[in-house]
Motif scaffolding. Sequence first.
Motif, PDB file in Angstrom:
ATOM      1  N   ASP A 198       0.832  -1.205   0.000  1.00 42.63           N
ATOM      2  CA  ASP A 198       0.000   0.000   0.000  1.00 42.63           C
ATOM      3  C   ASP A 198       0.864   1.251   0.000  1.00 42.63           C
ATOM      4  O   ASP A 198       2.099   1.183  -0.098  1.00 42.63           O
ATOM      5  N   MET A 199       0.213   2.414   0.147  1.00 44.88           N
ATOM      6  CA  MET A 199       0.930   3.681   0.096  1.00 44.88           C
ATOM      7  C   MET A 199       1.890   3.852   1.276  1.00 44.88           C
ATOM      8  O   MET A 199       2.902   4.538   1.155  1.00 44.88           O
ATOM      9  N   ASN A 200       1.597   3.237   2.402  1.00 43.71           N
ATOM     10  CA  ASN A 200       2.500   3.312   3.546  1.00 43.71           C
ATOM     11  C   ASN A 200       3.826   2.617   3.229  1.00 43.71           C
ATOM     12  O   ASN A 200       4.901   3.090   3.612  1.00 43.71           O
ATOM     13  N   ASP A 201       3.734   1.480   2.507  1.00 46.28           N
ATOM     14  CA  ASP A 201       4.947   0.762   2.106  1.00 46.28           C
ATOM     15  C   ASP A 201       5.773   1.589   1.122  1.00 46.28           C
ATOM     16  O   ASP A 201       6.999   1.663   1.220  1.00 46.28           O
ATOM     17  N   LEU A 202       5.067   2.216   0.172  1.00 46.54           N
ATOM     18  CA  LEU A 202       5.763   3.049  -0.808  1.00 46.54           C
ATOM     19  C   LEU A 202       6.438   4.229  -0.122  1.00 46.54           C
ATOM     20  O   LEU A 202       7.582   4.582  -0.439  1.00 46.54           O
ATOM     21  N   ARG A 203       5.741   4.831   0.832  1.00 47.32           N
ATOM     22  CA  ARG A 203       6.304   5.976   1.552  1.00 47.32           C
ATOM     23  C   ARG A 203       7.560   5.577   2.316  1.00 47.32           C
ATOM     24  O   ARG A 203       8.541   6.327   2.359  1.00 47.32           O
ATOM     25  N   MET A 204       7.545   4.390   2.913  1.00 52.82           N
ATOM     26  CA  MET A 204       8.710   3.905   3.640  1.00 52.82           C
ATOM     27  C   MET A 204       9.903   3.744   2.703  1.00 52.82           C
ATOM     28  O   MET A 204      11.038   4.115   3.029  1.00 52.82           O
ATOM     29  N   GLN A 205       9.654   3.235   1.495  1.00 58.64           N
ATOM     30  CA  GLN A 205      10.736   3.076   0.528  1.00 58.64           C
ATOM     31  C   GLN A 205      11.318   4.426   0.102  1.00 58.64           C
ATOM     32  O   GLN A 205      12.519   4.578  -0.055  1.00 58.64           O
ATOM     33  N   LEU A 206      10.437   5.408  -0.118  1.00 57.19           N
ATOM     34  CA  LEU A 206      10.900   6.736  -0.514  1.00 57.19           C
ATOM     35  C   LEU A 206      11.786   7.352   0.566  1.00 57.19           C
ATOM     36  O   LEU A 206      12.812   7.973   0.264  1.00 57.19           O
ATOM     37  N   PRO A 228      -5.394   8.159   6.517  1.00 59.82           N
ATOM     38  CA  PRO A 228      -4.892   6.797   6.784  1.00 59.82           C
ATOM     39  C   PRO A 228      -5.628   5.724   5.988  1.00 59.82           C
ATOM     40  O   PRO A 228      -5.010   4.770   5.509  1.00 59.82           O
ATOM     41  N   LYS A 229      -6.938   5.883   5.827  1.00 59.52           N
ATOM     42  CA  LYS A 229      -7.700   4.899   5.061  1.00 59.52           C
ATOM     43  C   LYS A 229      -7.302   4.922   3.590  1.00 59.52           C
ATOM     44  O   LYS A 229      -7.229   3.877   2.937  1.00 59.52           O
ATOM     45  N   GLU A 230      -7.073   6.120   3.055  1.00 54.78           N
ATOM     46  CA  GLU A 230      -6.695   6.241   1.641  1.00 54.78           C
ATOM     47  C   GLU A 230      -5.322   5.637   1.392  1.00 54.78           C
ATOM     48  O   GLU A 230      -5.065   5.048   0.338  1.00 54.78           O
ATOM     49  N   ARG A 231      -4.402   5.774   2.350  1.00 57.39           N
ATOM     50  CA  ARG A 231      -3.070   5.188   2.178  1.00 57.39           C
ATOM     51  C   ARG A 231      -3.154   3.660   2.182  1.00 57.39           C
ATOM     52  O   ARG A 231      -2.423   2.996   1.444  1.00 57.39           O
ATOM     53  N   THR A 232      -4.037   3.136   3.025  1.00 55.01           N
ATOM     54  CA  THR A 232      -4.198   1.684   3.094  1.00 55.01           C
ATOM     55  C   THR A 232      -4.944   1.146   1.885  1.00 55.01           C
ATOM     56  O   THR A 232      -4.623   0.067   1.375  1.00 55.01           O
TER      57      THR A 232
END
Length: 486
Positions: free
Chosen positions: A330-338, A386-390
């Motif tokens: 999800d977007m949280n994973d992508l954000r962590m990579q960035l 938070p819901k949109e990121r998930t």
Amino acid sequence: MFDSLSDRLGGVFDKLRGRGALKEQDVRDAMREVRIALLEADVALPVVRRFVDQVTEKAIGQSVLRSVTPGQQVVKIVNDAIVEMLGGDTTPELDLNAAPPVVIMMVGLQGSGKTTSTAKIAKLLKEKQGKKAMMASLDVNRPAAQEQLKVLGEQVGVATLPIIPGQQPTEIATRAMQAAKLQAIDVLLLDTAGRLHVDQQLMDEMKAVAEISRPQETLLVVDSLTGQDAVNVAQSFAGEVELTGVVLTRMDGDARGGAALSMRAVTGKPIKFAGTGEKMDAIEVFHPSRVANRILGMGDVVSLVEKAAEAVKVEDAEALAKRMEQGKFDMNDLRMQLKQMQSMGGLGMLAGMMPGMKKAKAAMAASNMDDKVLVRMDAIIGSMTPKERTNPALLNAKRKIRVAKGSGTQVQDVNKLLKMHMEMSKAMKQIKKMGGLKGLAAMFGKGGLDGAMPGLGGQGLGPGAGGLPGLGGGGGAPDLSKFLKK
């Protein structure tokens, strides 16, 4: 720093690699171009002469001219010569084997980055080697110099000697030695005073401090942006003080790199550290072979892996691996990579360390792509709920407008990020179909994938590369080519 020299040498070697056989004249013509490239890079003339003569002698040997790949043989000879010029295969280390407190005396001209380098090395010794360090400022000439070191000490968590106004450098050095012994300090770093130019007063002061502290290491800090003047300064200090090594600062700048290439050959002292930025952790142990590889466009995978190991937390990597096994991303994973990419030095740093990524790095520069891309993408994700990121599928037209306004971007930027995320999510699902990470690793082991990084020109790392640690674990870095600087 070495981009211009790297480009020039790359052009010379491309011509050699393109030929099936080499004649002696071909090698001499190539060495003439290498000589010009080194001189343009501000390398000292005596160093250039020795380098070219050494390479030419080896390159025109019969074993090279009659070999199956003579062009590649010449490149190897040049690489070996650059490694030797920078200090050889061995990585110079600080000599900390003496009875504590081991004294490291930092010397150099004012403005070379001496005080900052002192704090960086202290932090490095504390975190990487577990040493109990203390710093003391002996600079009573520059206003607020002692206060500056105190502030830096608080930033890096290293003790500094309390300031007593009016004391002279020799008195401070004596007090620092006594305090270090009482507090069971492993390493004592003395930040000596500098001048705007080399003078006898400066040298006398350093000699007096050296007699009191008897330093195990005397490191000369020089600003690599000053070019040949840095080499002249090094020669002046080497003639007066018993140096044990050199610290080059601002290695991340846009200077031509001649000072770095000349320093070892001129002073005979190894380059032990290189400052690569303003942050307190922006300092590296100087590895001659790795720097040579970067200059010749061969990348520096070892340093890249080391940076990844520092940037990626084990628990985060394990959590991401489990999600990949389940085909989730999800977007949280992508954000962590960035964020991991930013902490590893950004796009330019990563591309510069990847073998065969020279063209991709040039393409990024031509497209005005820089590290602001990562910041802008992070801002878009941060503007989501938070819901949109998930569950990014919740982002309808109205929500996209809200996210774009909240991040200071355009709706099309939000769409591009969502598309990139969708592509990466598909890749995660493919990993699940292949049997998870074990199945992916098996394919890499058989050479079934080329480890290409999406969005960076498809430049593969060769069979079995497996992607960057912490950047998708085999999926490669995210496709950033669509996020060009406005």
